[in-house]
Design a protein around this motif. Sequence first.
Motif, PDB file in Angstrom:
ATOM      1  N   GLU A 263       5.373  42.293  39.760  1.00  0.00           N
ATOM      2  CA  GLU A 263       4.299  41.338  40.011  1.00  0.00           C
ATOM      3  C   GLU A 263       3.136  41.963  40.767  1.00  0.00           C
ATOM      4  O   GLU A 263       1.979  41.589  40.556  1.00  0.00           O
ATOM      5  CB  GLU A 263       4.839  40.140  40.800  1.00  0.00           C
ATOM      6  CG  GLU A 263       5.641  39.140  39.983  1.00  0.00           C
ATOM      7  CD  GLU A 263       7.085  39.545  39.735  1.00  0.00           C
ATOM      8  OE1 GLU A 263       7.811  38.764  39.088  1.00  0.00           O
ATOM      9  OE2 GLU A 263       7.483  40.641  40.195  1.00  0.00           O
ATOM     10  N   ALA A 264       3.436  42.920  41.649  1.00  0.00           N
ATOM     11  CA  ALA A 264       2.396  43.515  42.490  1.00  0.00           C
ATOM     12  C   ALA A 264       1.676  44.689  41.828  1.00  0.00           C
ATOM     13  O   ALA A 264       0.672  45.176  42.370  1.00  0.00           O
ATOM     14  CB  ALA A 264       3.004  43.978  43.818  1.00  0.00           C
TER      15      ALA A 264
ATOM     16  N   MET B 247      -7.149  34.293  42.045  1.00  0.00           N
ATOM     17  CA  MET B 247      -6.311  33.115  42.300  1.00  0.00           C
ATOM     18  C   MET B 247      -5.259  33.349  43.375  1.00  0.00           C
ATOM     19  O   MET B 247      -4.811  32.403  44.026  1.00  0.00           O
ATOM     20  CB  MET B 247      -5.624  32.654  41.008  1.00  0.00           C
ATOM     21  CG  MET B 247      -6.517  31.877  40.081  1.00  0.00           C
ATOM     22  SD  MET B 247      -5.578  31.071  38.762  1.00  0.00           S
ATOM     23  CE  MET B 247      -4.854  32.484  37.919  1.00  0.00           C
ATOM     24  N   THR B 248      -4.842  34.596  43.558  1.00  0.00           N
ATOM     25  CA  THR B 248      -3.812  34.882  44.561  1.00  0.00           C
ATOM     26  C   THR B 248      -4.295  34.565  45.970  1.00  0.00           C
ATOM     27  O   THR B 248      -3.490  34.482  46.900  1.00  0.00           O
ATOM     28  CB  THR B 248      -3.361  36.349  44.483  1.00  0.00           C
ATOM     29  OG1 THR B 248      -4.492  37.210  44.661  1.00  0.00           O
ATOM     30  CG2 THR B 248      -2.707  36.647  43.141  1.00  0.00           C
ATOM     31  N   THR B 249      -5.602  34.388  46.145  1.00  0.00           N
ATOM     32  CA  THR B 249      -6.150  34.007  47.441  1.00  0.00           C
ATOM     33  C   THR B 249      -5.698  32.606  47.842  1.00  0.00           C
ATOM     34  O   THR B 249      -5.534  32.306  49.029  1.00  0.00           O
ATOM     35  CB  THR B 249      -7.689  34.045  47.399  1.00  0.00           C
ATOM     36  OG1 THR B 249      -8.112  35.353  47.028  1.00  0.00           O
ATOM     37  CG2 THR B 249      -8.298  33.671  48.748  1.00  0.00           C
ATOM     38  N   TYR B 250      -5.479  31.749  46.856  1.00  0.00           N
ATOM     39  CA  TYR B 250      -5.195  30.339  47.122  1.00  0.00           C
ATOM     40  C   TYR B 250      -3.728  30.116  47.489  1.00  0.00           C
ATOM     41  O   TYR B 250      -2.824  30.479  46.733  1.00  0.00           O
ATOM     42  CB  TYR B 250      -5.569  29.494  45.904  1.00  0.00           C
ATOM     43  CG  TYR B 250      -7.058  29.323  45.749  1.00  0.00           C
ATOM     44  CD1 TYR B 250      -7.727  28.292  46.391  1.00  0.00           C
ATOM     45  CD2 TYR B 250      -7.791  30.200  44.964  1.00  0.00           C
ATOM     46  CE1 TYR B 250      -9.101  28.136  46.259  1.00  0.00           C
ATOM     47  CE2 TYR B 250      -9.167  30.065  44.820  1.00  0.00           C
ATOM     48  CZ  TYR B 250      -9.812  29.035  45.475  1.00  0.00           C
ATOM     49  OH  TYR B 250     -11.167  28.892  45.348  1.00  0.00           O
ATOM     50  N   SER B 251      -3.513  29.471  48.627  1.00  0.00           N
ATOM     51  CA  SER B 251      -2.158  29.258  49.143  1.00  0.00           C
ATOM     52  C   SER B 251      -1.414  28.140  48.429  1.00  0.00           C
ATOM     53  O   SER B 251      -0.223  27.934  48.672  1.00  0.00           O
ATOM     54  CB  SER B 251      -2.226  28.938  50.645  1.00  0.00           C
ATOM     55  OG  SER B 251      -3.020  27.783  50.868  1.00  0.00           O
TER      56      SER B 251
ATOM     57  N   ASN C 239     -12.070  26.831  39.269  1.00  0.00           N
ATOM     58  CA  ASN C 239     -12.555  25.535  39.719  1.00  0.00           C
ATOM     59  C   ASN C 239     -11.412  24.544  39.900  1.00  0.00           C
ATOM     60  O   ASN C 239     -11.331  23.845  40.925  1.00  0.00           O
ATOM     61  CB  ASN C 239     -13.566  24.984  38.715  1.00  0.00           C
ATOM     62  CG  ASN C 239     -14.137  23.654  39.146  1.00  0.00           C
ATOM     63  OD1 ASN C 239     -14.728  23.529  40.220  1.00  0.00           O
ATOM     64  ND2 ASN C 239     -13.933  22.625  38.328  1.00  0.00           N
ATOM     65  N   LEU C 240     -10.523  24.482  38.924  1.00  0.00           N
ATOM     66  CA  LEU C 240      -9.395  23.553  39.023  1.00  0.00           C
ATOM     67  C   LEU C 240      -8.499  23.923  40.194  1.00  0.00           C
ATOM     68  O   LEU C 240      -8.056  23.054  40.967  1.00  0.00           O
ATOM     69  CB  LEU C 240      -8.600  23.555  37.719  1.00  0.00           C
ATOM     70  CG  LEU C 240      -7.329  22.697  37.703  1.00  0.00           C
ATOM     71  CD1 LEU C 240      -7.633  21.249  38.056  1.00  0.00           C
ATOM     72  CD2 LEU C 240      -6.653  22.785  36.335  1.00  0.00           C
ATOM     73  N   THR C 241      -8.212  25.203  40.354  1.00  0.00           N
ATOM     74  CA  THR C 241      -7.378  25.651  41.471  1.00  0.00           C
ATOM     75  C   THR C 241      -8.025  25.301  42.802  1.00  0.00           C
ATOM     76  O   THR C 241      -7.361  24.832  43.744  1.00  0.00           O
ATOM     77  CB  THR C 241      -7.143  27.171  41.389  1.00  0.00           C
ATOM     78  OG1 THR C 241      -6.565  27.506  40.128  1.00  0.00           O
ATOM     79  CG2 THR C 241      -6.211  27.647  42.495  1.00  0.00           C
ATOM     80  N   ASP C 242      -9.339  25.505  42.901  1.00  0.00           N
ATOM     81  CA  ASP C 242     -10.063  25.219  44.130  1.00  0.00           C
ATOM     82  C   ASP C 242     -10.079  23.723  44.445  1.00  0.00           C
ATOM     83  O   ASP C 242      -9.865  23.315  45.599  1.00  0.00           O
ATOM     84  CB  ASP C 242     -11.497  25.743  44.014  1.00  0.00           C
ATOM     85  CG  ASP C 242     -12.281  25.588  45.306  1.00  0.00           C
ATOM     86  OD1 ASP C 242     -11.843  26.147  46.329  1.00  0.00           O
ATOM     87  OD2 ASP C 242     -13.312  24.893  45.288  1.00  0.00           O
TER      88      ASP C 242
ATOM     89  N   THR D 277       4.752  29.538  45.488  1.00  0.00           N
ATOM     90  CA  THR D 277       3.421  30.053  45.208  1.00  0.00           C
ATOM     91  C   THR D 277       3.504  31.549  44.936  1.00  0.00           C
ATOM     92  O   THR D 277       4.574  32.148  45.043  1.00  0.00           O
ATOM     93  CB  THR D 277       2.461  29.793  46.387  1.00  0.00           C
ATOM     94  OG1 THR D 277       3.002  30.387  47.572  1.00  0.00           O
ATOM     95  CG2 THR D 277       2.264  28.294  46.608  1.00  0.00           C
ATOM     96  N   GLY D 278       2.375  32.144  44.580  1.00  0.00           N
ATOM     97  CA  GLY D 278       2.364  33.558  44.249  1.00  0.00           C
ATOM     98  C   GLY D 278       2.603  33.778  42.764  1.00  0.00           C
ATOM     99  O   GLY D 278       2.515  32.848  41.956  1.00  0.00           O
TER     100      GLY D 278
END
Length: 304
Positions: A135-136, A157-161, A99-102, A217-218
């Motif tokens: 990381e991957a 979360m990785t969806t968020y740029s 929620n916070l990330t969004d 990011t990432g």
Amino acid sequence: MMATNGAPGVNSTSEKVFLIWGGEGWVAGHLKELLQKQGEKVFTTTVRMENREAVIAELEKIKPTHVLNCAGCTGRPNVDWCEDNKEQVIRSNVIGTLNLTDCCFLSNIHCTVFATGCIYAYDAKHPPGGDGYLEADPANFGGSYYSATKSKVEELMTTYSNCLILRLRMPVSDDLHPRSFVTKISKYDKVVDIPNSNTILHDLLPCAILLASAGDTGIYNFTNPGAISHNEVLALFKKHVRPDFEWTNFSEAEQSKILKAGRSNCELNSDKLAKRMKDFGIEVKDVHTAYDECFQRMKAAGVK
């Protein structure tokens, strides 16, 4: 509670404004102190991440350019607590974090999440002393409910740029704070002796601020290079801080009999972090050197 340290600032393209979520926490306190020393504008909040209306109101009030998310549920006195409080863990570590990330994404705010690397376990391809996890690499440890939720939410979360994910492991501060890994193992009746990646906060928190400020990011494995065993840590602690300290070992099998949930043991490959820090002229110290210097700082400060 709303922001706790000052009136909200006005966001602008030229001025960074940091808002630390989980503002009364251990890591949050260190970040706040660092940012204040750097002359940055910083606020803290204890608004619940899962309360969308309150999160949006806080973001609109403070108008941050950067959110540093140190909030979450780890369990007290340890992660075993999470096994009996799964709904609360989901509410905080999954619903709240997303929620916070969004909300930050919708307001074009960079969001740094202080996450965990306790989502891996040694296996045939990654044995102790062998290659560390990248990381991957997909998470392979679900022995605790805490770790299971963390690996699932990280994947989402990785969806968020706008999101930077920093994987800490067994963090250590230059004191004997109750949350510090050294404090914990120094108080155990017995300890297992397994090499692990560790995060020395003195060395790495300034790197977190650099990465956030640069808009990275990432995912980063956010640990000092290499792995160090519990016995090696305690030997250095004895050498520099508490000369009369003694400890006793026991096996993982023996440990499992007194724990409700399993524990992650692994080494993370931190080459990505070390390479990025060179762009800022910073060399990330290997974990043995970092620990030695940490304990020397403790000794100089009179920590016993």
